[in-house]
Design a protein around this motif. Sequence first.
Motif, short mmCIF file in Angstrom:
data_model
loop_
_atom_site.label_atom_id
_atom_site.label_comp_id
_atom_site.label_asym_id
_atom_site.label_seq_id
_atom_site.Cartn_x
_atom_site.Cartn_y
_atom_site.Cartn_z
N ASP A 276 75.20 11.97 -60.90
CA ASP A 276 74.81 12.90 -61.22
C ASP A 276 75.37 14.76 -60.55
O ASP A 276 75.45 14.65 -59.68
CB ASP A 276 73.20 13.49 -60.70
CG ASP A 276 72.51 11.77 -61.77
OD1 ASP A 276 72.86 11.37 -62.55
OD2 ASP A 276 71.48 11.45 -61.05
N LEU A 277 75.77 15.28 -61.47
CA LEU A 277 75.50 16.39 -61.35
C LEU A 277 74.60 17.24 -61.68
O LEU A 277 73.63 17.46 -62.24
CB LEU A 277 77.11 16.90 -62.93
CG LEU A 277 78.67 15.57 -61.95
CD1 LEU A 277 79.14 16.15 -63.55
CD2 LEU A 277 79.01 16.15 -61.35
N ASP A 278 74.98 18.99 -60.63
CA ASP A 278 74.40 20.13 -61.20
C ASP A 278 74.77 21.01 -62.02
O ASP A 278 75.34 20.45 -63.35
CB ASP A 278 73.98 20.55 -59.42
CG ASP A 278 75.28 21.38 -59.24
OD1 ASP A 278 76.36 21.80 -60.01
OD2 ASP A 278 74.82 21.19 -58.24
N ALA A 279 73.64 22.30 -62.58
CA ALA A 279 74.54 22.71 -63.18
C ALA A 279 75.18 23.22 -63.74
O ALA A 279 76.05 23.43 -64.37
CB ALA A 279 73.16 24.32 -63.37
N ASN A 280 76.07 23.45 -63.02
CA ASN A 280 76.99 24.16 -62.54
C ASN A 280 78.42 23.55 -62.21
O ASN A 280 79.52 23.59 -62.48
CB ASN A 280 77.60 24.56 -60.31
CG ASN A 280 76.54 25.79 -60.79
OD1 ASN A 280 76.30 26.88 -61.62
ND2 ASN A 280 75.83 26.42 -59.19
N GLY A 281 78.03 22.06 -62.14
CA GLY A 281 79.25 21.04 -62.75
C GLY A 281 79.44 20.23 -61.45
O GLY A 281 80.59 19.26 -61.44
N ALA A 282 79.20 20.19 -60.06
CA ALA A 282 79.30 19.96 -59.01
C ALA A 282 78.07 18.82 -58.45
O ALA A 282 77.23 18.33 -58.86
CB ALA A 282 79.30 20.95 -57.77
N PRO A 283 78.56 17.64 -58.09
CA PRO A 283 77.69 16.02 -57.57
C PRO A 283 76.98 16.88 -56.37
O PRO A 283 77.06 17.58 -56.09
CB PRO A 283 79.43 15.63 -56.49
CG PRO A 283 80.30 16.12 -56.78
CD PRO A 283 81.13 17.27 -57.67
N ALA A 284 76.03 16.02 -57.18
CA ALA A 284 74.72 16.38 -56.81
C ALA A 284 73.94 15.29 -56.04
O ALA A 284 73.46 15.37 -55.20
CB ALA A 284 73.29 17.16 -57.83
#
Length: 430
Positions: A276-284
């Motif tokens: 899953d990615l966060d709002a910035n497109g980074a792995p969360a």
Amino acid sequence: MPIVREFTLPDLGEGLTGAEVVRWLVEVGEVIAVDQPVVEVETAKAVVEVPCPYGGVVTARFGEEGEERLVGQPLVTVAVSPEPGTDVPDPQPERPLVGYGVAEGGKGARRRRLGATAVAASAAAAPAVAPAVAPAVVAAPAVVPVISPLVRKLAREHAVDLGSLTGSGPDGLIMRADVNRAIETAAVPVAAPAVPSSPDSVPLRGLRRTVAEKLTRSHHEIPAATCWVDADATELLAIRAQMNQADAPKVSLLALLARICVAALARYPELNTSVDLDANGAPAAIRRHPAVHLGFAAQSDRGLVVPVVRDAQQLTTEQLGAELGRLTAAARSGSLTPAELTGGTFTLNNYGVFGVDGSTPILNHPEAAMLGVGRIIAKPWVHEGRLAVRQVTQLSFTFDHRVCDGGTAGGFLRFVADCLERPGMLLRQV
């Protein structure tokens, strides 16, 4: 007096909002039955036939082949003749397109052409209630004297305008020989142009576009790595031969490979995951899936598709084989539904059927892993300390390096190879 009903593109489900017209299955002026497919459309998930809930005379078609239609936009209008003493049915209820296939009144249903009088009567009734989308309406053409659907199909495949032909049959009926003559005339070679023509440009649409988008996203977003191992599949083939001696459905090699994948994922559940990615497109976060929805690569007329076997961990090897066979047949016939092409958590790619040994595939986004199996061929192999000819295959395993390291991936691949070489290990997983 006939009442004209408008049939619109139904709710497609799966978050889809439109579809591209691939092929019309009916003509203006044609009599259709209730729930007869009228058009074949391609969504971002699959190619499906759309049945019309009305029976009567087709008075108009909306949209040319290759044109995009949105949910709620008209597809056809149908002149419905109510039975005496009965009420005309209400406009069609909304219903999802998912699961639409060939109904009993489908491609093989008998289609009848009205005489000139009936067509004129139905066309005269249409303008009073037809929607005001004049540019998109295909007007009712003059009746073309063609009865045979084979003649229509031949003309459509070779882009022959039936209205431009003079029929040689009784009462000017257009015969197959008339269409063949038109094809031969069009095939007469012409002089090559003085200036080289520009290269053809094939637009990406529907399923092909969706596949391209997913592969591009996977390539840019997932840091994938691949490892290989050769495995001796001789014993696995022997076990399969024993299974198929019984008076029961045959067990396919793909079903055995699927069973091995399910067993390996039970041991290495971190590979049945997605990121899953966060709002910035980074792995969360890493999302672990409780069920194994096993996708497998299947070839169809429209390219490679990945049908999904739901809850594969709950199926026996025989049940896996039956479901794999059903989905493969649906892929070849183009009747897979959007629900059967989405939601996979792990993919099995048996590219050995194409006669190749190895591959480094792109992961099926957003999945974290894919097992590839090459062709099984006879090779010299050291078996029990002696050189022998054995049936050997190459296994490749591509994985998302964000969800595991090489040790986990190597352990998974080694377990799969051991199950191929010593199928009895699977009994510990049953």
